[in-house]
Write an enzyme that holds these catalytic residues in place. Structure first.
Site, PDB file in Angstrom:
ATOM      1  N   SER A  29       0.848  -1.196   0.000  1.00 58.13           N
ATOM      2  CA  SER A  29       0.000   0.000   0.000  1.00 58.13           C
ATOM      3  C   SER A  29       0.882   1.244   0.000  1.00 58.13           C
ATOM      4  CB  SER A  29      -0.935  -0.032   1.210  1.00 58.13           C
ATOM      5  OG  SER A  29      -1.936   0.942   1.096  1.00 58.13           O
ATOM      6  N   ASN A  30       0.333   2.382   0.380  1.00 58.19           N
ATOM      7  CA  ASN A  30       1.103   3.629   0.440  1.00 58.19           C
ATOM      8  C   ASN A  30       0.578   4.511   1.570  1.00 58.19           C
ATOM      9  OD1 ASN A  30      -1.001   5.516  -0.668  1.00 58.19           O
ATOM     10  ND2 ASN A  30      -0.855   4.075  -2.378  1.00 58.19           N
ATOM     11  N   HIS A  31       1.196   5.681   1.746  1.00 52.33           N
ATOM     12  CA  HIS A  31       0.906   6.528   2.912  1.00 52.33           C
ATOM     13  C   HIS A  31      -0.272   7.480   2.729  1.00 52.33           C
ATOM     14  CE1 HIS A  31       4.173   5.326   5.462  1.00 52.33           C
ATOM     15  NE2 HIS A  31       5.045   5.486   4.481  1.00 52.33           N
ATOM     16  N   ALA A  96      -4.755   7.532  -4.123  1.00 49.20           N
ATOM     17  CA  ALA A  96      -3.403   7.107  -4.482  1.00 49.20           C
ATOM     18  C   ALA A  96      -3.486   5.602  -4.741  1.00 49.20           C
ATOM     19  CB  ALA A  96      -2.434   7.422  -3.351  1.00 49.20           C
TER      20      ALA A  96
END
Ligand code: C5P
Length: 219
Positions: A29-31, A96
């Site tokens: 995943s991402n932030h 995102a």
């Protein structure tokens, strides 16, 4: 800023990160915090719009009077987006989306036996690009989180994805922050084709963004 600015419009937004499973207990995943999309959704409702918020996993409360569709993966986000766009006037891709997913996620937890482990990743579908390419499509607004050459990459992305409006911002200064500075970019044609927004609180910038969307819709 007017209370009735978006009266009669159905706005669909994507929000947050997506999560791509490696095995039943791990993911890529991402932030992304989802703060910008949730601020836009909240402000859009207050400006009179009907709002559908298609959200990946975030730690934010559901905004009042918003239809919240919770998703996990990019594929689920695409499916929910294609369902919503049928009667959507404005599609705003704020999520995102993970660029890649694991080609074959494991049905069982991967055991820690090998010294090295290789994962094969495959490209995820481009959600906003798919929406923008539909024969009957809404007004499509994208975001571009970059770490350098924000405006150049932004203008390139606007063209490549066939967007009507793009908000380009510096990813490192925006992720998980309560404030944002962005450059709004739209297809050239007139003398004016971009505008600086912020730096300011995401709710304030969200209002500026919605005003600009209204202006570009009417142009
Ligand atoms: O190419 P990039 O990921 O930087 O483009 C960002 C824009 O495209 C954002 O509006 C984002 O929500 C959207 N996007 C998407 N589906 C993807 C990747 C990005 O909708 N798979």
């Amino acid at each position: 800023y007017q209370p009735g600015l978006l009266n009669g419009l159905h706005i669909t937004l994507t929000a947050g990160p997506t999560r791509e499973a490696i095995d039943p207990v791990r993911f890529i995943s991402n932030h992304s915090s989802g703060k910008m999309a949730y601020a836009l959704a909240t402000e859009a409702v207050q400006a009179g719009a009907r709002v559908t918020l298609i959200s990946g996993p975030v730690n934010l409360p559901a905004p009042d009077r918003v239809e919240l569709v919770k998703v996990t993966t990019a594929q689920e986000m695409l499916d929910a987006s294609l369902t919503a766009v049928a009667d959507t006037d404005v599609f705003i891709g704020v999520a995102a989306v993970a660029d890649y997913r694991v080609s074959e996620s494991s049905d069982h937890k991967i055991k820690k036996t090998a010294e090295t482990l290789q994962l094969t990743l495959v490209r995820n579908p481009d959600i906003i690009g798919t929406v923008a390419a539909l024969p009957e499509r809404p007004f499509v607004v994208g975001f571009a989180a970059e770490t350098r050459d924000v405006v150049e990459y932004g203008r390139d992305k606007l063209k490549r994805k066939g967007l009507d409006l793009l908000f380009a911002n510096d990813a490192t200064a925006t992720f998980n922050s309560d404030s944002i500075a962005a450059t709004a970019i739209w297809p050239a044609g007139s003398s004016e084709d971009h505008q600086e927004l912020g730096p300011a609180n995401k709710h304030l910038v969200a209002r500026q963004m919605l005003m600009l969307i209204r202006q570009r819709l009417d142009a």
